[in-house]
Motif scaffolding. Sequence first.
Motif, short mmCIF file in Angstrom:
data_model
loop_
_atom_site.label_atom_id
_atom_site.label_comp_id
_atom_site.label_asym_id
_atom_site.label_seq_id
_atom_site.Cartn_x
_atom_site.Cartn_y
_atom_site.Cartn_z
N SER A 97 -40.74 -2.63 -22.32
CA SER A 97 -41.63 -2.96 -21.21
C SER A 97 -42.06 -4.42 -21.33
O SER A 97 -42.61 -4.82 -22.36
CB SER A 97 -42.86 -2.06 -21.23
N ILE A 98 -41.81 -5.20 -20.31
CA ILE A 98 -42.22 -6.60 -20.33
C ILE A 98 -43.74 -6.71 -20.29
O ILE A 98 -44.32 -7.69 -20.76
CB ILE A 98 -41.56 -7.34 -19.15
N TYR A 102 -43.74 -2.42 -25.61
CA TYR A 102 -43.24 -1.23 -26.28
C TYR A 102 -41.79 -0.95 -25.89
O TYR A 102 -41.35 -1.24 -24.78
CB TYR A 102 -44.09 -0.01 -25.91
N TYR A 103 -41.03 -0.35 -26.84
CA TYR A 103 -39.70 0.11 -26.51
C TYR A 103 -39.75 1.10 -25.36
O TYR A 103 -40.63 1.97 -25.29
CB TYR A 103 -39.05 0.82 -27.71
N SER A 104 -38.76 1.01 -24.46
CA SER A 104 -38.58 1.99 -23.38
C SER A 104 -37.42 2.91 -23.70
O SER A 104 -37.51 4.13 -23.51
CB SER A 104 -38.34 1.30 -22.05
N THR A 105 -36.30 2.33 -24.14
CA THR A 105 -35.13 3.12 -24.53
C THR A 105 -34.53 2.53 -25.80
O THR A 105 -34.72 1.34 -26.11
CB THR A 105 -34.04 3.12 -23.43
N GLU A 195 -48.93 -6.98 -29.16
CA GLU A 195 -48.49 -8.20 -28.50
C GLU A 195 -47.03 -8.46 -28.83
O GLU A 195 -46.66 -8.60 -29.99
CB GLU A 195 -49.33 -9.40 -28.97
N PRO A 196 -46.16 -8.50 -27.83
CA PRO A 196 -44.74 -8.66 -28.11
C PRO A 196 -44.37 -10.06 -28.58
O PRO A 196 -44.97 -11.04 -28.14
CB PRO A 196 -44.08 -8.37 -26.76
N ASN A 203 -35.56 -17.30 -18.40
CA ASN A 203 -34.89 -17.04 -17.11
C ASN A 203 -34.41 -15.60 -17.01
O ASN A 203 -34.41 -15.01 -15.92
CB ASN A 203 -33.74 -18.02 -16.89
N LEU A 204 -34.03 -15.00 -18.14
CA LEU A 204 -33.58 -13.60 -18.11
C LEU A 204 -34.76 -12.65 -17.90
O LEU A 204 -34.65 -11.65 -17.19
CB LEU A 204 -32.85 -13.24 -19.40
N LEU A 205 -35.90 -12.96 -18.54
CA LEU A 205 -37.09 -12.15 -18.32
C LEU A 205 -37.51 -12.18 -16.86
O LEU A 205 -37.81 -11.14 -16.26
CB LEU A 205 -38.23 -12.66 -19.20
N LYS A 206 -37.50 -13.36 -16.28
CA LYS A 206 -37.88 -13.49 -14.87
C LYS A 206 -36.88 -12.80 -13.96
O LYS A 206 -37.25 -12.12 -12.99
CB LYS A 206 -38.00 -14.98 -14.50
#
Length: 360
Positions: A97-98, A102-105, A195-196, A203-206
């Motif tokens: 999750s951005i 937390y891990y999602s998968t 806090e991640p 650019n990939l996050l966006k």
Amino acid sequence: MKKIKRILVLGGIIGFLFSSIPTYATPVTGHTWSSRNITYQNNGSNDFYKNIWTNARDEWNLSTDIFLQAGTNSNFTAGNKNDSSVTWDGRADWTFSIITGYYSTMKTWVNTYYTTQSHYKTANIEGIATHEFGHALGLDHAPFGNPTVMTPSTFEKTSSGALIDGRPNKSPTSWDINTINVLYDKNFAKGQSHEPVLDVPENLLKKAQITQKDLIIKHYSWAYGYSTLEARADDADLIVSGTVKNKLSPLVKNDGETEEAFLQSEIVIEKVIKGVISEGNLINLLQIGGETDTSIIYHENSTELQEGTEVLLYLKKIDDNVYIPINEDESIFIKQDEKSFKNLYDNSLVTLEEASTSIN
């Protein structure tokens, strides 16, 4: 390409993402699960591989404060597959999750193409599974030689071709145990926010946020690590220098369980150091990464090559005229001047003459 990269330091350096961040003995991915009680699905194809994951689970349960249990959870699976077109013997793919970090998968595998080879003993295979579960709990890779199960390769090849153990610690060490306990204690027992630590290009996050696509992070346990050019050259099917001529559309593969993407480039060959190919010919180079209809694929040690870049490559052949760099950036060198090429992974320099003399 700009990345967000934070160093975890004891006691008081405050960035815009962090407060009260402890030192971790073993590097961390920056992600954990939202609970200490974690259910995974054991997809081992037979009793041997089911037991590999069960034993790896027990290693973490017996030594840390987390509790892994087998059950029905399609978001966290552990299994095995056979793939001769890669240089990894273990792998972890995850999404997170951005917003929360937390891990999602989480999907983890061991690669039976390698693990069925005679030099892989049961202890080596269980070490791979324990390593991959380390990623699933929040641990990142640590340099070869560190006292941790998180070293990045199962074997190390010497200049003579001999194999040494690349992961002597096949169970969680005090480094790993303390790091996991601090991670999960920080998140839950003390009620502090998670806090991640982001090590993904902005650019990939966006792009993931805008397109609503899954951002899949890939991590690999390499079958072999190479501390010398001679060792890497011995395993290479092709060693060439050349220039990136064309960028092609990403190659997408889907085996029903996972979707893969590979960046594709055409390389025009200028000098052949090892292998059977003519100068002036084109080869296709595949690198981990790219985009599918539903996902954006990212591996931090896979740097996309651009048109016009002059390169020195140590390659594994996977199909007719199709190659991959051995262990990704570790086998790609970019031309720096008239004589030298710089490695994308560790910035080491090599000349064509040194590359030529690296062949046994």
